[in-house]
Design an enzyme around this catalytic site. Structure first.
Site, PDB file in Angstrom:
ATOM      1  CG  HIS A   1      -0.204 -22.426  19.554  1.00 52.16           C
ATOM      2  ND1 HIS A   1       1.041 -21.992  19.156  1.00 52.16           N
ATOM      3  CD2 HIS A   1       0.003 -23.345  20.535  1.00 52.16           C
ATOM      4  CE1 HIS A   1       1.960 -22.614  19.872  1.00 52.16           C
ATOM      5  NE2 HIS A   1       1.365 -23.445  20.707  1.00 52.16           N
TER       6      HIS A   1
ATOM      7  CE  LYS B   1       5.074 -29.035  17.576  1.00 45.94           C
ATOM      8  NZ  LYS B   1       6.150 -29.596  18.471  1.00 45.94           N
TER       9      LYS B   1
ATOM     10  CG  MET C   1       4.092 -23.756  27.527  1.00 44.67           C
ATOM     11  SD  MET C   1       5.626 -24.407  28.229  1.00 44.67           S
ATOM     12  CE  MET C   1       6.564 -24.759  26.745  1.00 44.67           C
TER      13      MET C   1
END
Length: 288
Positions: free
Chosen positions: A33, A151, A26
């Site tokens: 990431h 996570k 997102m």
């Protein structure tokens, strides 16, 4: 690196390749990431990342409108990490009509923990992931990989089960949680924390580690003491000004409460937690 905004342009960019490795995000990217992007590179012949803030997974009172949109900075970081194609669609592009068809995950997995406190969350997650898979993998001829961080432990499990149940030709790869030097799990929402809240935020991971130690010490008697141990961990955070949703011990295989046999099986358990610090809701977990 190529940046595309439409499904047609994405498919055109991917047509010369056989085996995309895909990292959906997102945006507002952090090292977690980027680690997924680097992990993706040897898994396929083209590395793809999407940046899309998905309205379907936000409740009306949540932070959809204020969620950070940092496309230019995200693209710079993705290019440096070795990403080949970034798909950043508008909401109108991905949802040209109201999304009436949605994926309904099974309640025993999706309506507990995160799903209990965020009703409908996993419907939104599964729906957008299914749609993104159709966009990215529709013309792939070889192995297809999609990477998700641990996570969001329950999320990657829900997606993995969705892929299995729909017989999607996609291999799900789970990346390890990336942490700051003090142990705080990296999250796009950490940027909401004030300086004092950031210093306090590591207490969630510390409380979960304490719960993990207590659970392992209880061994086969864990089912008899689980609720007491969880309440103790919740009180520890609440006493520091947090608002805990849950701190819990679960089976890794299905996120149900562990049996005595699970409690003495190495690697069978996971501790998971979610709590609000000020206006920021944080989540974390540890496999034990």
């Amino acid at each position: 690196m190529k940046l595309v905004h439409t499904i047609e342009d994405l498919r055109t960019a991917l047509r010369p390749f056989n085996s995309p490795a895909f990292v959906p995000t997102m945006g507002n990217l952090h090292e977690g990431h980027l680690d997924l992007v680097r992990t993706a590179q040897p898994l396929g012949d083209v590395t793809v990342s999407s940046i899309f803030v998905n309205r379907l997974q936000f409740a009306p009172h949540e932070d959809f409108d204020t969620y950070p949109r940092t496309l230019q900075a995200d693209c710079a970081r993705l290019e440096q990490a070795g990403c080949d194609v970034v798909f950043a669609p508008s909401e109108k592009e991905l949802y040209p009509d109201p999304q009436g068809y949605k994926i309904q995950p099974p309640s025993e997995l999706a309506d507990i923990l995160e799903g209990h406190f965020r009703p409908g969350f996993f419907i939104g997650v599964c729906t957008v992931v299914m749609k993104l898979f159709q966009c990215v993998f529709s013309e792939a001829k070889g192995p297809r990989h999609a990477l998700f961080g641990k996570k969001d432990y329950q999320q990657q499990m829900v997606i993995r089960r969705m892929v299995q149940q729909f017989a999607l030709p996609v291999q799900i790869v789970a990346g390890e949680t990336q942490r700051a030097a003090d142990g705080l799990a990296l999250s796009s929402r950490n940027g909401y924390l004030s300086e004092s809240e950031r210093a306090e935020a590591v207490q969630l991971s510390l409380a979960l580690r304490g719960l993990a130690r207590d659970a392992l010490a209880a061994a086969a008697s864990l089912p008899n003491h689980q609720s007491t141990l969880e309440e103790k961990a919740m009180r520890t955070l609440a006493a520091r000004g947090w608002q805990p949703d849950y701190l819990t011990v679960r089976r890794r295989q299905d996120l149900q409460s562990p049996t005595a046999a699970d409690a003495i099986t190495p690697g069978a358990l996971v501790v998971l937690g979610a709590a609000r610090l000020g206006n920021t809701r944080l989540i974390d977990n540890f496999e034990i």
